[in-house]
Design a protein around this motif. Structure first.
Motif, PDB file in Angstrom:
ATOM      1  N   SER A 295       5.205   0.422  -8.206  1.00 16.85           N
ATOM      2  CA  SER A 295       4.603  -0.843  -7.786  1.00 16.85           C
ATOM      3  C   SER A 295       5.620  -1.767  -7.127  1.00 16.85           C
ATOM      4  O   SER A 295       5.271  -2.569  -6.258  1.00 16.85           O
TER       5      SER A 295
ATOM      6  N   TYR B  13      -2.607  -4.509 -14.327  1.00 16.90           N
ATOM      7  CA  TYR B  13      -2.330  -3.696 -13.138  1.00 16.90           C
ATOM      8  C   TYR B  13      -3.597  -3.518 -12.300  1.00 16.90           C
ATOM      9  O   TYR B  13      -3.579  -3.635 -11.076  1.00 16.90           O
TER      10      TYR B  13
ATOM     11  N   CYS C 173      -1.644  -0.477  -7.276  1.00 18.77           N
ATOM     12  CA  CYS C 173      -1.248  -1.869  -7.083  1.00 18.77           C
ATOM     13  C   CYS C 173       0.179  -1.892  -6.540  1.00 18.77           C
ATOM     14  O   CYS C 173       1.034  -1.140  -7.016  1.00 18.77           O
TER      15      CYS C 173
ATOM     16  N   CYS D  61       1.958  -6.999  -9.893  1.00 18.83           N
ATOM     17  CA  CYS D  61       1.281  -5.976 -10.697  1.00 18.83           C
ATOM     18  C   CYS D  61       1.647  -6.049 -12.182  1.00 18.83           C
ATOM     19  O   CYS D  61       0.818  -5.772 -13.045  1.00 18.83           O
TER      20      CYS D  61
END
Length: 493
Positions: free
Chosen positions: A320, A444, A455, A460
């Motif tokens: 992420s 998330y 994400c 996130c």
């Protein structure tokens, strides 16, 4: 004396292959494909492995009533069944398993870890009454080698056909612990000595071997393509055999002292010390009625367990934040966890006679505090170095708390019912894994844009890291409270 050392060496071997649950990501995608399940259902399978610890107290009861070698064989049999049937399923030999069958098999496999852990802890605690913490720290640090050992073995086995990696991991998960338990069973003898002396040469030797082993594992993880898998596996295997020289090192030290004694024409001070410990039998039902147990329970929950959840989600966290060094992060966390488990034992060994010695509760608080900073650093800084720094801190501190907690359980509630009591404590791992893991997953999911599968960005996990940091602060304060409570008890004694 050699019998004591052989028991500790057996614990080292057992711990080195007892991290089978860390291999779940290696075959989880194959289970997801065969079972045709969602990501949430797959996450629940990961939780199932930790859920086996909810029944870990059974292994403690068994260890109090059965020979340790039999407890080992029961644990290895549970693991062989849990992972073995899943291997047959993934290999296409069994076709009738449902999702819930696999879930229950994963619970059984996760529970097998508790049986092996219980035997390892008992061997370290009872065979070394004056050196418990370092014996525990050295043996438990080898859990950090499990992922390396299994990965190297699979790399050798699957060299011809990488498509078999998932099956190979499951097969080794079922076979390796069984082989190790059979090899270690004859060495699992407990000697409850009323008097003992501090053992210097043996522990120095074993400590050096442990550090070299950890360094080898880290180095070969950072440069995986430069060294053939067979060489890595052979090197680790040789280093695992090397601790067998420890009894000889201690005997040589004794021989030198004997010779010095004869030269002086008298007796030499062997440093014989008597274990001074008020042994109170605190049964599990008595323990859970005491307020300090629940404070201790929360300290572990907001410390080691929270760190474990972070490390379990490390791949998703790194992805992420746009990091491409996921494998490096995993190696980093493993290395710092390895040495984190070892470090408290080293300090305890060299400062055990200090009058200002900190309690185990205080030590857990000291290790939880840096985790607060690690999570808050991730909130305020999105740079790559913050991710690496925080991962190293969380790996080291959570590993250290895990090691310290074994002595903390003994210090707070005695050794008589240690097997059951400590397994009740670690039941917070599946609870925390479920609560903290699902919370992170929900945050998330909300961070995804336009229904995207993944994400992307600091948002996130930003809320998650802030909440986790606050929980670590609470855990640190509770550890301080427990430290003050245990200090009062010491003063009364």
């Amino acid at each position: 004396m050699a019998r004591h050392w052989l028991g500790l060496i057996a614990a080292v071997w057992l711990q080195s292959i007892n991290g089978t649950n860390s291999n779940f990501p290696a075959y989880s995608s194959e289970l997801k494909r065969i079972l045709s399940i969602s990501q949430l259902q797959l996450n629940n399978l990961a939780f199932a492995s930790d859920a086996g610890k909810l029944l870990g107290w059974i292994s403690g009861v068994a260890a109090a009533r059965l020979p340790l070698w039999l407890v080992l064989l029961i644990g290895s049999a549970l693991g062989a069944a849990g992972y073995g049937v899943q291997f047959l399923f993934v290999a296409g030999k069994i076709h009738s398993l449902s999702y819930w069958h696999v879930f229950l098999l994963t619970v059984v496999a996760g529970n097998s870890i508790c049986w092996i852990n219980t035997v390892s802890y008992i061997l370290a605690i009872r065979n070394f009454p004056l050196d418990r913490q370092i014996a525990i720290g050295i043996s438990t640090s080898y859990v950090g080698l499990s992922a390396k050992i299994y990965t190297a073995a699979v790399a050798v086995a699957a060299a011809a056909d990488p498509a078999n990696r998932a099956k190979d991991f499951l097969l080794l998960n079922s076979v390796f612990p069984l082989i190790a338990c059979l090899a270690a069973a004859p060495l699992t003898r407990v000697s409850d000595a009323g008097k003992s002396r501090r053992l210097v040469a043996g522990f120095v030797t074993l400590f050096v071997i442990t550090v070299v082993t950890g360094g080898f594992a880290v180095a070969t993880s950072l440069i995986p393509r430069a060294i053939p898998p067979a060489v890595v596996l052979g090197g680790i295997s040789a280093l695992l055999v090397l601790p067998l020289v420890t009894p000889a090192a201690e005997e040589m030290a004794e021989a030198v002292q004997d010779e010095e004694s004869l030269r002086r024409g008298g007796l030499v001070d062997w440093g014989i010390e008597e274990e001074i410990e008020i042994e109170i039998e605190i049964r599990p039902l008595m323990m859970v009625r005491r307020g300090e147990f629940w404070v201790y329970y929360l300290v572990y929950l907001f410390g080691a367990t929270l760190g474990l959840v972070y490390l379990n989600n490390l791949g998703q966290i790194a992805e992420s934040r746009g990091s491409l060094g996921i494998s490096s992060l995993v190696s980093l966390s493993s290395a710092f966890s390895f040495f984190g488990r070892l470090f408290p034992s080293l300090l305890d060994y060299f400062f055990s006679k200090s009058r200002q010695k900190i309690s185990t509760a205080g030590a857990m608080g000291a290790m939880t505090a840096p985790m607060c900073g690690a999570f808050f650093l991730l909130v305020i800084c999105k740079q790559e170095f913050a991710l690496y720094t925080s991962t190293a801190v969380v790996g080291m501190c959570s590993g250290a708390i895990t090691s310290i907690s074994i002595s903390a359980t003994r210090e707070l509630f005695g050794t008589v019912n240690f097997g059951v009591n400590h397994n009740i404590l670690v039941s917070n791992i599946p609870i925390g894994s479920f609560l903290f893991g699902d919370f992170a997953a929900l945050v998330y999911k909300k961070g995804r844009i336009n229904g995207q599968e993944n994400c992307v960005g600091g948002k996130c996990y930003q809320t998650t890291f802030f909440i986790w940091g606050c929980l670590c602060v609470l855990g640190t304060l509770l550890a301080l409270l427990l430290h003050l409570k245990t200090n009062k008890l010491r003063t009364r004694r």
